[in-house]
Design a protein around this motif. Structure first.
Motif, PDB file in Angstrom:
ATOM      1  N   PHE A  58      44.540   0.161 -14.747  1.00  0.00           N
ATOM      2  CA  PHE A  58      45.739  -0.589 -15.118  1.00  0.00           C
ATOM      3  C   PHE A  58      46.081  -0.403 -16.597  1.00  0.00           C
ATOM      4  CE2 PHE A  58      44.021  -2.603 -11.353  1.00  0.00           C
ATOM      5  CZ  PHE A  58      45.157  -2.654 -10.555  1.00  0.00           C
ATOM      6  N   GLY A  59      47.341  -0.635 -16.919  1.00  0.00           N
ATOM      7  CA  GLY A  59      47.761  -0.613 -18.314  1.00  0.00           C
ATOM      8  C   GLY A  59      48.236   0.737 -18.809  1.00  0.00           C
ATOM      9  N   HIS A  60      48.380   1.729 -17.925  1.00  0.00           N
ATOM     10  CA  HIS A  60      48.803   3.058 -18.361  1.00  0.00           C
ATOM     11  C   HIS A  60      49.993   3.610 -17.584  1.00  0.00           C
ATOM     12  CE1 HIS A  60      45.199   3.065 -20.811  1.00  0.00           C
ATOM     13  NE2 HIS A  60      44.550   2.619 -19.745  1.00  0.00           N
ATOM     14  N   ALA A  61      50.676   2.734 -16.853  1.00  0.00           N
ATOM     15  CA  ALA A  61      51.824   3.190 -16.058  1.00  0.00           C
ATOM     16  C   ALA A  61      52.936   3.730 -16.964  1.00  0.00           C
ATOM     17  CB  ALA A  61      52.362   2.058 -15.188  1.00  0.00           C
ATOM     18  N   HIS A  62      53.021   3.215 -18.206  1.00  0.00           N
ATOM     19  CA  HIS A  62      54.076   3.699 -19.115  1.00  0.00           C
ATOM     20  C   HIS A  62      53.800   5.135 -19.546  1.00  0.00           C
ATOM     21  CE1 HIS A  62      50.889   2.063 -21.594  1.00  0.00           C
ATOM     22  NE2 HIS A  62      51.316   2.809 -22.596  1.00  0.00           N
ATOM     23  N   LEU A  63      52.619   5.665 -19.214  1.00  0.00           N
ATOM     24  CA  LEU A  63      52.317   7.071 -19.475  1.00  0.00           C
ATOM     25  C   LEU A  63      52.402   7.879 -18.186  1.00  0.00           C
ATOM     26  CD1 LEU A  63      49.238   6.501 -21.840  1.00  0.00           C
ATOM     27  CD2 LEU A  63      51.634   6.853 -22.475  1.00  0.00           C
ATOM     28  N   GLY A  64      52.824   7.227 -17.120  1.00  0.00           N
ATOM     29  CA  GLY A  64      52.931   7.916 -15.828  1.00  0.00           C
ATOM     30  C   GLY A  64      51.651   7.878 -15.020  1.00  0.00           C
ATOM     31  N   VAL A  65      50.660   7.076 -15.474  1.00  0.00           N
ATOM     32  CA  VAL A  65      49.368   7.037 -14.779  1.00  0.00           C
ATOM     33  C   VAL A  65      49.375   5.940 -13.711  1.00  0.00           C
ATOM     34  CG1 VAL A  65      46.876   6.751 -15.043  1.00  0.00           C
ATOM     35  CG2 VAL A  65      48.190   7.892 -16.836  1.00  0.00           C
ATOM     36  N   SER A  66      49.173   6.387 -12.476  1.00  0.00           N
ATOM     37  CA  SER A  66      49.185   5.514 -11.313  1.00  0.00           C
ATOM     38  C   SER A  66      47.880   4.702 -11.256  1.00  0.00           C
ATOM     39  CB  SER A  66      49.325   6.449 -10.116  1.00  0.00           C
ATOM     40  OG  SER A  66      49.289   5.778  -8.914  1.00  0.00           O
ATOM     41  N   GLN A  67      47.905   3.525 -10.595  1.00  0.00           N
ATOM     42  CA  GLN A  67      46.716   2.658 -10.631  1.00  0.00           C
ATOM     43  C   GLN A  67      45.529   3.204  -9.851  1.00  0.00           C
ATOM     44  OE1 GLN A  67      48.627  -0.784  -8.478  1.00  0.00           O
ATOM     45  NE2 GLN A  67      46.656  -0.844  -7.464  1.00  0.00           N
ATOM     46  N   ALA A  68      45.759   3.926  -8.761  1.00  0.00           N
ATOM     47  CA  ALA A  68      44.672   4.387  -7.883  1.00  0.00           C
ATOM     48  C   ALA A  68      43.770   3.212  -7.520  1.00  0.00           C
ATOM     49  CB  ALA A  68      43.908   5.535  -8.523  1.00  0.00           C
ATOM     50  N   GLY A  69      42.459   3.438  -7.348  1.00  0.00           N
ATOM     51  CA  GLY A  69      41.562   2.350  -6.949  1.00  0.00           C
ATOM     52  C   GLY A  69      41.409   2.279  -5.440  1.00  0.00           C
ATOM     53  N   ALA A  70      40.583   1.310  -4.999  1.00  0.00           N
ATOM     54  CA  ALA A  70      40.328   1.155  -3.566  1.00  0.00           C
ATOM     55  C   ALA A  70      41.631   0.842  -2.834  1.00  0.00           C
ATOM     56  CB  ALA A  70      39.318   0.037  -3.344  1.00  0.00           C
ATOM     57  N   ALA A  71      41.845   1.489  -1.692  1.00  0.00           N
ATOM     58  CA  ALA A  71      43.057   1.225  -0.911  1.00  0.00           C
ATOM     59  C   ALA A  71      42.937  -0.122  -0.195  1.00  0.00           C
ATOM     60  CB  ALA A  71      43.296   2.349   0.092  1.00  0.00           C
ATOM     61  N   ASP A  72      41.709  -0.547   0.103  1.00  0.00           N
ATOM     62  CA  ASP A  72      41.471  -1.860   0.712  1.00  0.00           C
ATOM     63  C   ASP A  72      40.608  -2.645  -0.274  1.00  0.00           C
ATOM     64  OD1 ASP A  72      40.648  -4.081   2.110  1.00  0.00           O
ATOM     65  OD2 ASP A  72      40.042  -3.006   3.915  1.00  0.00           O
ATOM     66  N   THR A  73      41.271  -3.366  -1.183  1.00  0.00           N
ATOM     67  CA  THR A  73      40.526  -4.042  -2.253  1.00  0.00           C
ATOM     68  C   THR A  73      39.698  -5.197  -1.703  1.00  0.00           C
ATOM     69  OG1 THR A  73      42.486  -5.358  -2.706  1.00  0.00           O
ATOM     70  CG2 THR A  73      42.121  -3.468  -4.120  1.00  0.00           C
ATOM     71  N   ILE A  74      40.138  -5.798  -0.588  1.00  0.00           N
ATOM     72  CA  ILE A  74      39.354  -6.913  -0.040  1.00  0.00           C
ATOM     73  C   ILE A  74      37.983  -6.400   0.388  1.00  0.00           C
ATOM     74  CG2 ILE A  74      39.193  -8.574   1.856  1.00  0.00           C
ATOM     75  CD1 ILE A  74      42.214  -8.824   1.803  1.00  0.00           C
ATOM     76  N   ALA A  75      37.958  -5.230   1.048  1.00  0.00           N
ATOM     77  CA  ALA A  75      36.686  -4.667   1.516  1.00  0.00           C
ATOM     78  C   ALA A  75      35.774  -4.355   0.333  1.00  0.00           C
ATOM     79  CB  ALA A  75      36.945  -3.414   2.348  1.00  0.00           C
ATOM     80  N   LEU A  76      36.325  -3.772  -0.725  1.00  0.00           N
ATOM     81  CA  LEU A  76      35.503  -3.441  -1.896  1.00  0.00           C
ATOM     82  C   LEU A  76      34.971  -4.711  -2.564  1.00  0.00           C
ATOM     83  CD1 LEU A  76      34.333  -1.417  -3.943  1.00  0.00           C
ATOM     84  CD2 LEU A  76      36.462  -1.602  -5.223  1.00  0.00           C
ATOM     85  N   ARG A  77      35.840  -5.710  -2.718  1.00  0.00           N
ATOM     86  CA  ARG A  77      35.404  -6.948  -3.384  1.00  0.00           C
ATOM     87  C   ARG A  77      34.317  -7.648  -2.579  1.00  0.00           C
ATOM     88  NH1 ARG A  77      40.644 -10.326  -4.412  1.00  0.00           N
ATOM     89  NH2 ARG A  77      39.215 -11.688  -5.557  1.00  0.00           N
TER      90      ARG A  77
END
Lengths: 240, 315
Positions: B21-40
């Motif tokens: 997070f925090g880099h979308a203004h540079l064109g960087v997408s968030q990525a990360g787990a597609a199912d955050t509930i499962a990861l958490r």
């Protein structure tokens, strides 16, 4: 017809808010976008997750576990009220070396024939203009630039390429841009720069920034290749 | 050394945390787990911080050999994991012994499974996250999907005493499970669609097409028309944004979406249903339900209340 008052604060989702300054590509709207982006990014600690500036709008996303919409709206309004007093850094002028045509610019000939110009004329026109980075978006470090001569405007490819090499300089409609990382893409590729435009290990990770003025400089294939053997290939070519 | 050897990578296995997070203004997408509930939930079971990176598998899982004893948790879709010929339960703490291999099959339903380990994978953080964004070559292991023979070293934490092994309660799992009825709120261009299109949008079912991935889900179903065909100026988009390109077939943006887009936006999936997007597979049928912001907020709060230690019960 009633013209809506800008800026508008629009609820884009339960986790994002869109600030719209207008709906056209315009220098004064760009200044507002840049000011708001700069102002929001200077906030510490940050109460938003991401800022997405574009031509005439800024999307602010947030984590609804931490902040909710009414609070975000209040905070953004505060930034908008003080927008006129935001001091922007001096715009930088960045030179981008490009080898045009051949294997590096497979669409250069098509662009020339579409525009009824010679290949040499296309290159001369492309290097003689100054371009403004309206914002970075789409993919990491991809600069949406304005300032392309209308005489060079060429429609996008009917079918996008699945793999555009990193550094490809391209024309898409009335815009010109550089693909910083390998990605699919439908713009016409006219050349390639040896500059690394995105490196997550650098700070800032992108070579170009919102508000930069960009000039292209034609280089030879030899210069392109020697760029990779020079000791510091991430060397910035800033003029000011 | 504590290491996990990739004996087989599966179809697409990447290292993911909760995103960049925090880099979308540079064109960087968030990525990360597609199912955050499962990861958490996986990290919760192991006593890890919830943002600890894990292996995300897609449709067909891999096989991973551990060099030392390690508590693990497998969450998300069921890929029928086995250790030494014995099937391994999901959503619970399990101990894998030194030299053992956990092998995954194919998902029968859903798309993604998470192999979480107690401790921390030794992978660099790029722009504040270990998440792999394959397209831009950032994060994870050299910015790419795992390959056969890769070794992932990790820093173990103290073992968990057996009396602290937990399982996610079955009733909580039912409530947190992926939905095929996605709740949405109207987005910027909602009003530019015809009344007929809006009616079709929330009364029809749409099928997930094969051209769907971590960038977005392409849908097949009734064509959505707008009252005007004017172009939209490129603007910022977020995960869950539903765009409608000129062919009238909607696209739901997922976690690796481009940071800006130029297609009209009809609606946005609510936060509580974003994890469901990560478990939708080609040929699944989905429907959309229009809700207001209060309902979206209530759904998210109710969901959040279930993601915590209170939802774990002793084995």
């Amino acid at each position: 017809m009633h013209r809506p008052d800008y800026p508008q604060l629009l609820i884009a989702s339960d986790h994002s808010l869109l600030v719209r300054f207008g709906t056209e590509i315009d220098l004064s709207l760009h200044q507002s976008v840049r000011r708001l982006t700069h102002s929001l990014l200077s906030e510490k600690p940050r109460w938003f997750t991401n800022i997405h500036p574009a031509y005439a709008s800024v999307l602010v996303t947030f984590d609804p576990r931490i902040t909710e919409l009414p609070e975000i709206r209040r905070r953004i309004s505060r930034h908008l009220e003080q927008l006129h007093s935001v001091e922007l850094p001096q715009p930088r002028c960045v030179e981008v070396p490009v080898v045009y045509g051949g294997e590096f610019g497979p669409d250069l000939r098509d662009v020339a024939s579409h525009c009824r110009l010679s290949v040499e004329e296309v290159i001369q026109m492309h290097v003689s203009d100054h371009y403004l980075v309206y914002f970075l978006g789409f993919s990491p470090g991809f600069a949406y630039m304005g300032g392309l001569s209308p005489l060079l405007a060429t429609p996008r490819l009917a079918a996008p390429r699945t793999r555009v090499p990193a550094g490809s300089v391209a024309i898409g409609g009335k815009q010109t841009g550089i693909y910083p990382v390998v990605s699919p893409g439908g713009w016409r590729i006219i050349g390639r720069t040896p500059l690394g435009l995105f490196d997550p290990k650098r700070d800032p990770p992108t070579h170009l920034q919102i508000g930069d003025e960009v000039m292209f400089r034609q280089i030879s294939e030899e210069e392109f290749r020697s760029f990779f053997s020079s000791p510091d290939r991430s060397d910035r070519s800033e003029l000011t | 050394m504590n290491a996990i050897t990739v004996s087989s990578p599966g179809f697409l296995t990447t290292i993911q945390d909760l995103g960049r997070f925090g880099h979308a203004h540079l064109g960087v997408s968030q990525a990360g787990a597609a199912d955050t509930i499962a990861l958490r939930m996986g990290n919760l079971l192991l006593g890890n911080p919830e943002n600890t990176p894990a292996l995300e598998m897609t449709l067909v899982g891999g096989a991973f050999t551990f060099s030392s004893d390690c508590p693990i948790a497998i969450t998300g879709a069921n890929f029928s994991p086995i250790i030494d010929g014995h099937s391994v339960p999901l959503w619970t703490t399990v101990e894998i012994k030194a030299g053992q291999t956990v092998a995954f099959g194919a998902a029968k339903a859903g798309v993604r499974a998470y192999l979480c380990i107690r401790g921390e994978l030794n992978v660099p953080r790029h722009l504040g996250s270990a998440s792999t964004h394959v397209l831009s070559g950032i994060g994870g292991l050299s910015g790419r999907a795992l390959q056969k023979g890769d070794e992932l070293s990790y820093a173990p934490l103290d073992p968990i005493p057996y009396h602290l092994y937990r399982v996610v309660s079955a009733s909580v799992l039912r409530e947190l499970g992926p939905r095929t009825n996605l709740r949405v709120t109207p987005a910027s261009e909602w009003e530019s669609f015809t009344d007929e299109a809006l009616g079709l949008f929330y009364s029809s079912s749409y099928e997930i097409s094969e051209e769907s991935n971590r960038v977005g889900l392409r849908l097949r179903g009734p064509t959505l028309k707008r009252t005007v065909q004017t172009d939209i100026l490129t603007e910022g988009v977020s995960t869950g944004t539903i765009q409608v390109p000129p062919n009238g077939q909607p696209i739901i943006l997922s976690i690796e979406h481009p940071t800006t887009g130029g297609y009209p936006r009809i609606a946005s999936v609510i936060s509580a249903d974003l994890s469901s997007i990560g478990q939708l597979r080609p040929r699944d049928e989905i429907t959309f339900e229009l809700v207001d912001l209060t309902a979206a907020q209530d759904a998210r709060r109710a969901q959040e209340a279930l993601i915590g230690h209170r939802s774990l019960i002793a084995l």
